[in-house]
Write an enzyme that holds these catalytic residues in place. Structure first.
Site, PDB file in Angstrom:
ATOM      1  CB  THR A   9      42.112  39.512  34.926  1.00  0.00           C
ATOM      2  OG1 THR A   9      41.485  40.660  35.519  1.00  0.00           O
ATOM      3  CG2 THR A   9      43.010  38.863  35.968  1.00  0.00           C
TER       4      THR A   9
ATOM      5  CE1 TYR B 261      35.602  47.801  31.513  1.00  0.00           C
ATOM      6  CE2 TYR B 261      37.020  46.135  30.551  1.00  0.00           C
ATOM      7  CZ  TYR B 261      36.706  46.971  31.594  1.00  0.00           C
ATOM      8  OH  TYR B 261      37.497  46.994  32.723  1.00  0.00           O
TER       9      TYR B 261
ATOM     10  CE  LYS C  56      34.740  44.924  33.823  1.00  0.00           C
ATOM     11  NZ  LYS C  56      35.730  43.866  33.517  1.00  0.00           N
TER      12      LYS C  56
END
Length: 319
Positions: free
Chosen positions: A65, A152, A177
């Site tokens: 983000t 990730y 994640k």
């Protein structure tokens, strides 16, 4: 690891322990750009500070983000230092590192100097290597630092169960994640960690608009999720999280139907809108965070109006 940090050792230890025990809404702030397309450091400090004031469990600065993909190392340094300043030694701050391995290692050094509490290891750039190469990439980053790391599982870093078993040998791996969306595979990862005696490794849902899929993740032992919505609408994100924690399925369904599902439909209209809509939502709130950088694009005026109405409805639902 460099010993230059911006927080005292006792606070550092407590914050790093916090990385190993994440809880609450996981906040992914945007990176604001000013009219000259420079990182707006003061605005970022304010943005992250507000997130902690609204109860964020941790802030992940300069990640997806936060447009990590679009930042130079100098800009990354500004963003990471701003996040640490905003936390003021009391909030947990993690920074993204990834892409080209050399760039990732440089990012590790910058993040250490800034005094972050941990790192989110983003996927390598462009190429998709074999599982041995993917594991080696994460190991190379993990071994370059003593900071806690979260790997990730997304894009060019698509893990197999065997790869996760290998990564579990890293003492500073504290989390994985998921951005793939294969819940059955995530279940295998959770079970692998249990078999390895790594109860300290946390798993969390990192899909776009994760609230929409969190019920499925919780069922396989993944209680944590990241919330991009929190960056632009913390009241709505907090209301969903409270209902989720309380097991209030009716309230979750009300928010999903009235806010999250319309938001997902709008997000899916254009690639990259998972970030673009968050920045637009902040601008609608009066926070001049600037546009997204190419290759992402801003919403059209009609899409911006749709977002405004969706946010308005969400605020009505939580009032």
């Amino acid at each position: 690891m460099t010993t230059t940090t911006s927080i005292a050792p006792a606070t550092e230890t407590a914050a790093r322990d916090g990385v190993r025990d994440l809880r609450g809404v996981l906040f992914f702030p945007v990176t604001p750009f000013d009219a000259q397309d420079r990182v707006d450091r003061d605005l970022l400090v304010g943005h992250v500070s507000e997130g902690f004031a609204q109860g964020a469990g941790a802030a992940f600065v300069a990640c997806g983000t936060g447009e990590y993909h679009a930042l130079s190392l100098d800009e990354y340094r500004v963003a990471v230092h701003a996040g640490v300043e905003a936390a003021a030694g009391t909030g947990v701050v993690l920074a993204g590192v990834g892409g080209p391995l050399g760039h990732a290692r440089d990012g590790v050094r910058i993040a250490e100097e800034a005094g972050v509490d941990g790192l989110l290891v983003l996927p390598p750039y462009l190429v998709r290597g074999p599982q041995d190469g993917i594991a080696s990439y994460i190991e190379a980053i993990a071994k370059s630092t003593s900071l806690p790391i979260i790997a990730y599982h997304r894009g060019t870093a698509h893990f197999s169960e065997a790869t996760v078993q290998r990564l579990l040998a890293l003492p500073n791996l504290v989390g994985i994640k998921d951005g793939i969306g294969d819940v059955a595979l995530m279940q295998q990862f959770v079970l692998a960690a249990r078999r390895a005696g790594r109860d300290d490794v946390q798993f969390f849902n990192g899909l776009l608009t994760a609230e929409a899929s969190q019920a499925a993740y919780r069922a396989v032992g993944v209680p944590l999720y990241s919330s991009a919505v929190f960056a632009m609408a913390p009241r709505i994100a907090n209301a969903f999280y409270a209902a989720y924690q309380a097991g209030d399925n009716d309230e979750q369904a009300r928010l999903l139907d009235g806010f999250y599902t319309p938001l997902v439909r709008l997000r899916d209209q254009t690639p990259g809108f998972a970030v673009s809509l968050i920045k637009t939502g902040l601008r609608l709130r009066g926070l001049d965070v600037g546009s997204v950088r190419a290759p992402l694009v801003d919403p059209s005026p009609a899409q911006t109006e749709q977002l405004r109405l969706i946010l308005e409805r969400g605020e009505e639902l939580v009032r």
